[in-house]
Design a protein around this motif. Structure first.
Motif, PDB file in Angstrom:
ATOM      1  N   PHE A 245      62.254  33.981  95.068  1.00  0.00           N
ATOM      2  CA  PHE A 245      62.599  35.402  95.135  1.00  0.00           C
ATOM      3  C   PHE A 245      61.396  36.280  94.777  1.00  0.00           C
ATOM      4  O   PHE A 245      61.014  37.174  95.535  1.00  0.00           O
ATOM      5  N   PHE A 246      60.796  36.010  93.616  1.00  0.00           N
ATOM      6  CA  PHE A 246      59.741  36.899  93.144  1.00  0.00           C
ATOM      7  C   PHE A 246      58.408  36.692  93.857  1.00  0.00           C
ATOM      8  O   PHE A 246      57.511  37.510  93.732  1.00  0.00           O
ATOM      9  N   SER A 247      58.253  35.579  94.575  1.00  0.00           N
ATOM     10  CA  SER A 247      56.992  35.418  95.303  1.00  0.00           C
ATOM     11  C   SER A 247      57.131  35.900  96.738  1.00  0.00           C
ATOM     12  O   SER A 247      56.207  35.764  97.527  1.00  0.00           O
ATOM     13  N   SER A 248      58.301  36.454  97.071  1.00  0.00           N
ATOM     14  CA  SER A 248      58.434  36.980  98.429  1.00  0.00           C
ATOM     15  C   SER A 248      57.920  38.419  98.470  1.00  0.00           C
ATOM     16  O   SER A 248      57.837  39.083  97.443  1.00  0.00           O
ATOM     17  N   ARG A 249      57.627  38.852  99.659  1.00  0.00           N
ATOM     18  CA  ARG A 249      56.937  40.133  99.814  1.00  0.00           C
ATOM     19  C   ARG A 249      57.655  41.281  99.108  1.00  0.00           C
ATOM     20  O   ARG A 249      57.046  42.076  98.407  1.00  0.00           O
ATOM     21  N   LEU A 250      58.982  41.377  99.279  1.00  0.00           N
ATOM     22  CA  LEU A 250      59.713  42.510  98.717  1.00  0.00           C
ATOM     23  C   LEU A 250      60.378  42.168  97.387  1.00  0.00           C
ATOM     24  O   LEU A 250      61.157  42.944  96.860  1.00  0.00           O
ATOM     25  N   GLY A 251      60.034  40.968  96.859  1.00  0.00           N
ATOM     26  CA  GLY A 251      60.727  40.465  95.670  1.00  0.00           C
ATOM     27  C   GLY A 251      60.561  41.318  94.435  1.00  0.00           C
ATOM     28  O   GLY A 251      61.353  41.214  93.506  1.00  0.00           O
ATOM     29  N   ARG A 252      59.532  42.155  94.427  1.00  0.00           N
ATOM     30  CA  ARG A 252      59.365  42.993  93.239  1.00  0.00           C
ATOM     31  C   ARG A 252      59.546  44.465  93.566  1.00  0.00           C
ATOM     32  O   ARG A 252      59.191  45.331  92.791  1.00  0.00           O
ATOM     33  N   ASN A 253      60.059  44.758  94.725  1.00  0.00           N
ATOM     34  CA  ASN A 253      60.393  46.160  94.986  1.00  0.00           C
ATOM     35  C   ASN A 253      61.713  46.318  95.750  1.00  0.00           C
ATOM     36  O   ASN A 253      62.763  46.459  95.136  1.00  0.00           O
TER      37      ASN A 253
ATOM     38  N   ALA B 233      63.656  44.300  97.355  1.00  0.00           N
ATOM     39  CA  ALA B 233      64.712  43.316  97.116  1.00  0.00           C
ATOM     40  C   ALA B 233      65.437  43.605  95.794  1.00  0.00           C
ATOM     41  O   ALA B 233      66.623  43.334  95.662  1.00  0.00           O
TER      42      ALA B 233
ATOM     43  N   CYS C 127      50.862  32.747  92.916  1.00  0.00           N
ATOM     44  CA  CYS C 127      52.013  33.341  93.600  1.00  0.00           C
ATOM     45  C   CYS C 127      52.470  34.622  92.921  1.00  0.00           C
ATOM     46  O   CYS C 127      53.563  35.110  93.172  1.00  0.00           O
ATOM     47  N   THR C 128      51.672  35.149  92.018  1.00  0.00           N
ATOM     48  CA  THR C 128      51.966  36.368  91.239  1.00  0.00           C
ATOM     49  C   THR C 128      53.231  36.243  90.384  1.00  0.00           C
ATOM     50  O   THR C 128      53.838  37.238  90.024  1.00  0.00           O
ATOM     51  N   LEU C 129      53.624  35.021  90.083  1.00  0.00           N
ATOM     52  CA  LEU C 129      54.808  34.847  89.234  1.00  0.00           C
ATOM     53  C   LEU C 129      54.441  34.938  87.759  1.00  0.00           C
ATOM     54  O   LEU C 129      55.274  35.277  86.926  1.00  0.00           O
TER      55      LEU C 129
ATOM     56  N   GLY D 104      52.895  43.543  97.029  1.00  0.00           N
ATOM     57  CA  GLY D 104      53.627  43.095  98.219  1.00  0.00           C
ATOM     58  C   GLY D 104      52.699  42.763  99.381  1.00  0.00           C
ATOM     59  O   GLY D 104      52.971  41.853 100.176  1.00  0.00           O
TER      60      GLY D 104
ATOM     61  N   ARG E 126      51.699  39.249  98.835  1.00  0.00           N
ATOM     62  CA  ARG E 126      52.810  38.303  99.008  1.00  0.00           C
ATOM     63  C   ARG E 126      53.255  38.193 100.473  1.00  0.00           C
ATOM     64  O   ARG E 126      53.875  37.218 100.872  1.00  0.00           O
ATOM     65  N   ARG E 127      52.894  39.196 101.271  1.00  0.00           N
ATOM     66  CA  ARG E 127      53.181  39.135 102.698  1.00  0.00           C
ATOM     67  C   ARG E 127      52.467  37.946 103.347  1.00  0.00           C
ATOM     68  O   ARG E 127      52.942  37.376 104.319  1.00  0.00           O
TER      69      ARG E 127
ATOM     70  N   LEU F  15      51.893  35.142 101.838  1.00  0.00           N
ATOM     71  CA  LEU F  15      52.107  33.973 101.004  1.00  0.00           C
ATOM     72  C   LEU F  15      53.365  33.193 101.383  1.00  0.00           C
ATOM     73  O   LEU F  15      54.398  33.770 101.696  1.00  0.00           O
TER      74      LEU F  15
ATOM     75  N   TYR G 119      71.101  29.069  96.713  1.00  0.00           N
ATOM     76  CA  TYR G 119      72.422  29.655  96.545  1.00  0.00           C
ATOM     77  C   TYR G 119      73.398  28.650  97.131  1.00  0.00           C
ATOM     78  O   TYR G 119      73.431  28.448  98.338  1.00  0.00           O
TER      79      TYR G 119
ATOM     80  N   ILE H 278      64.199  39.206 102.361  1.00  0.00           N
ATOM     81  CA  ILE H 278      63.400  39.645 101.206  1.00  0.00           C
ATOM     82  C   ILE H 278      61.907  39.454 101.466  1.00  0.00           C
ATOM     83  O   ILE H 278      61.080  39.930 100.710  1.00  0.00           O
ATOM     84  N   LYS H 279      61.569  38.786 102.545  1.00  0.00           N
ATOM     85  CA  LYS H 279      60.159  38.749 102.946  1.00  0.00           C
ATOM     86  C   LYS H 279      59.841  39.916 103.876  1.00  0.00           C
ATOM     87  O   LYS H 279      58.732  40.008 104.409  1.00  0.00           O
TER      88      LYS H 279
END
Ligand SMILES: Nc1ncnc2c1ncn2[C@@H]1O[C@H](COP(=O)(O)OP(=O)(O)OP(=O)(O)O)[C@@H](O)[C@H]1O
Ligand SMILES: [Mg+2]
Lengths: 406, 292
Positions: free
Chosen positions: A226-234, A236, B48-50, B70, B73-74, B76, B86, B101-102
């Protein structure tokens, strides 16, 4: 994005259980509400007690004979009718059952009789039989009497109001539109008296739906992706907040509508334009039943939003769904529970649980002096928590987007 | 595409998991080899900026990746070492959600999912719930999710762990296939995986890189030789104390050993060609990750 967030919530088995519980609560509270109505009839010397829908129909027929404005003439006529019943042999009898027969005759105008009893009892007191000793002439002064008994109360030592509050109350009393419009309104009375219980259950249940939205990512270990996806920190994160808001709003609207619809469908919808003083004589809110209904529903909605938003913040902060679920319970049930054990300071009437109890606030006017002006508690509660609700999503956004995966 | 790490450090309290690493990567497959706890996952999480580094920086084409946010991460794709799904979502729903979410538009996402499912061998399972997938299928779904945005930087943390030998070979081929025109960084403690797919090998120990280069360069970097010899059973415990032993096979006539040593350890020992596995043993001092 929002669609999948909502889908995630509703695919959980806990949500399905919560939906079932809500459905059951809807049925149970509806039945309890409807059974509030009672009508007694004597046929062939036999007593028949009707409740629920049958009572509603009988009461409506009986009461709507008196429908219209409660003018001086109508009030005088009610007293005359009352005296007629009181002087009947059933009423004079020593037999309890015979008295009951007399009472059955009064059911059409008993609500109006109640108003007269309340008006001529002392302020805040209620002598059920007071109307029996009022003359038709005196009854004509019903509306004046409402104001003068408040005035008399404000002169006494045990008054609960400051002078400014007393003045405010007096103004509100004087501003009330008279004569009252009256018709069968037991449906609304039952609805308003019982809706708080249902709204509380609804608010707690909604907590179950929203409390996993943020923490489940961690619990399911889906957080890294989730958090490494492009919108994961905004965006999303915004989608999650929006999903929580939509779920809370949607469920609240749906179930409140269903409850209201069921009750009014079965008991009838008339009487919405009557003043609430028919049920809440001392209220300083000059509203109709319909307006009071909307206020109570709005209070419940803001309370639900507030507790849901707080649950989501806890969920985002602690990464624990269980702790998040506890939040609405602590917020909405703990304070009322505590207040039964210990006396909490006056500020308690501004705790969030009170949003779900607006009926009580409407009935027993609570007033505050804020910056020199007197305010009633209902608008204060609604606006204060609406503002808080608006402040929570940005906080939630900031907390969640900064999450580190350790 | 160029990733550059400068003095990259991550500490947890007093413990330093990644220690002043300096690195530059461009397109190609990089294999990160290290024992448990070497800091591979920590390094990848920072990439991965985590996780935010305690000090030092990571830049992508000269720009700090945490500032790019972002935008970085685009580019990545990330397959975590230990991750979940889930459980009530179908494979297809899962991939469509991750695509959303990508930031991939729904129409493009559907097309991409239809393209990826057969590629990772999940076409038939697309309507299956995630909770009903086997471990190997979950990993396939994981790699599919990483590939959704056609990433320029693909980070795979132990992609082959827990797979059976067949599945591992298939997975290895899949990764080779997907690695064209990208920067791929994968970690493992299975030496043979790296030997097959990585162009560039990094040996990581206690948060630092101790050796880097192609497989041949890394092998050549080893200052000691590899000897093959047969010894008496009674000599084995003595040999184990004195030498690093990269392999041992018990036979009726004695034990066949593969010994790493500077000089000939026993008379009659034959100097043989070192393998990457020998190098691993030489640097990490113990035998790690024996797999089928
Ligand atoms: N959140 C944390 N808090 C404290 N210590 C941590 C944390 N995360 C990792 N560590 C420590 O950092 C070191 C490196 O961990 P890391 O997970 O990066 O190793 P690894 O190379 O991925 O190992 P493995 O091969 O077992 O996956 C370990 O000693 C670990 O205990
Ligand atoms: Mg690891």
């Amino acid at each position: 994005m929002i669609f999948y967030e909502i889908k995630k919530v509703f695919s959980k088995s806990m949500s399905k259980i919560a939906l079932l519980v809500l459905g059951a609560a809807l049925v149970i509270v509806s039945i309890l509400t409807i059974n509030n109505l009672e009508y007694i009839e004597y046929a062939d010397g036999q007593k028949h007690v009707f409740t629920g829908i049958a009572a509603a129909n009988k009461l409506r027929d009986a009461k709507n004979q008196w429908a219209g404005y409660l003018t001086e003439d109508v009030l005088a006529k009610v007293i005359e009718e009352n005296n007629k019943v009181n002087s009947s042999k059933e009423s004079q009898s020593d037999d309890f059952n015979e008295n009951d027969k007399a009472y059955a005759e009064k059911q059409g105008f008993s609500s109006i009789l109640d108003l007269i009893s309340r008006a001529f009892s002392e302020y805040g007191d209620y002598d059920y039989y007071r109307a029996d000793s009022i003359t038709a002439q005196e009854a004509k002064g019903l509306y004046r009497q409402r104001i003068s008994s408040l005035e008399a109360y404000l002169e006494t030592e045990e008054k609960q109001f400051s002078d400014a509050e007393g003045d405010f109350m007096k103004k509100q009393y004087q501003a009330l539109d008279t004569p009252f419009y009256y018709e069968y309104e037991d449906n609304w009375k039952a609805l308003l008296q019982n809706i708080s219980t249902f709204l509380l259950i609804l608010a707690l249940a909604i907590g179950f739906f929203v409390s996993g939205i943020f923490s489940d990512e961690f619990q399911l270990k889906a957080d890294s992706i989730f958090f490494s996806s492009r919108l994961g920190r905004n965006r999303a994160v915004l989608a999650k907040i929006a999903a929580g808001f939509l779920i809370a709003t949607g469920l609240y609207a749906l179930f409140t509508f269903l409850y209201t619809f069921i009750v009014l469908l079965l008991l009838g919808a008339g009487g919405s334009g009557c003043p609430i003083q028919i049920d809440m004589w001392d209220s300083c809110y000059n509203l109709t039943y319909l307006q009071a209904y909307f206020l109570i529903v709005a209070g419940g909605y803001i309370g639900t939003l507030f507790s849901s938003m707080l649950a989501m913040i806890v969920s985002a902060k602690t990464h624990s769904t269980v702790i998040a679920i506890i939040v609405p319970f602590a917020l909405l049930c703990l304070f009322p529970f505590l207040s039964r054990i210990i006396t909490l300071p006056g500020l308690c009437s501004l705790f969030p649980d009170q949003l779900l109890e607006l009926y009580i606030h409407l009935k027993h006017s609570v007033t505050f002096s804020i910056g020199g002006t007197i305010r009633t508690s209902v608008p204060v509660l609604l606006s204060a928590y609406l503002l808080l609700c608006a402040a929570l999503p940005p906080a939630l956004y900031c907390i969640y987007r900064r999450t580190e995966i350790k | 595409m160029e990733l550059e790490l400068q003095q990259l450090t991550k500490s947890f309290g007093h413990f330093t998991a990644v220690n002043h690493m300096n690195l530059t990567m461009s397109n190609g497959v990089y294999g990160l080899l290290g024992v448990n706890g070497a800091g591979k996952t920590t390094l990848m999480r920072m990439l991965c900026t985590l996780l935010r580094p305690t000090s030092g920086s990571i830049s992508c084409n000269g720009k700090d990746i945490f500032k790019m946010d972002g935008e970085y991460r685009r580019l990545l794709g990330y397959l975590p070492q230990d991750f979940g799904f889930y459980p009530e979502f179908t494979v297809q729903d899962y991939l469509l959600y991750i695509a959303s979410i990508k930031g991939i538009r729904p129409a493009a996402a559907r097309k991409k999912v239809q393209e990826l499912l057969p590629q990772v061998g999940l076409a038939k399972a697309s309507k299956k719930k995630m909770k009903k997938l086997s471990g190997g299928m979950k990993r396939r779904a994981g790699i599919a999710q990483a590939m959704l945005n056609n990433p320029k930087i693909l980070i795979l943390d132990e992609p082959t762990a827990g797979l059976d030998p067949n599945e591992r070979i298939r997975f290895r081929n899949l990764i080779s296939e997907l690695s064209e025109d990208r920067l791929v960084l994968l970690s493992t403690h299975i030496v043979s995986d790296i030997e097959y797919i990585a162009n560039q090998i990094w040996l990581m120990k206690d948060g630092t890189l101790i050796q880097e280069g192609t497989a041949r360069e890394v092998i050549a970097s080893m200052p000691e030789k590899v000897w093959s010899c047969r010894i008496e059973h009674s000599q084995v415990s003595d040999a184990m104390r004195r030498y690093k032993i990269s392999n041992m096979k018990s036979e009726p006539q004695g034990a066949m050993l593969r010994i790493i040593a500077e000089k000939i350890p026993y008379p009659g020992a034959v100097c043989t060609e070192p393998s990457l596995e020998d190098v691993f043993l030489y640097y990490f001092g113990e035998k790690v990750g024996e797999e089928a």
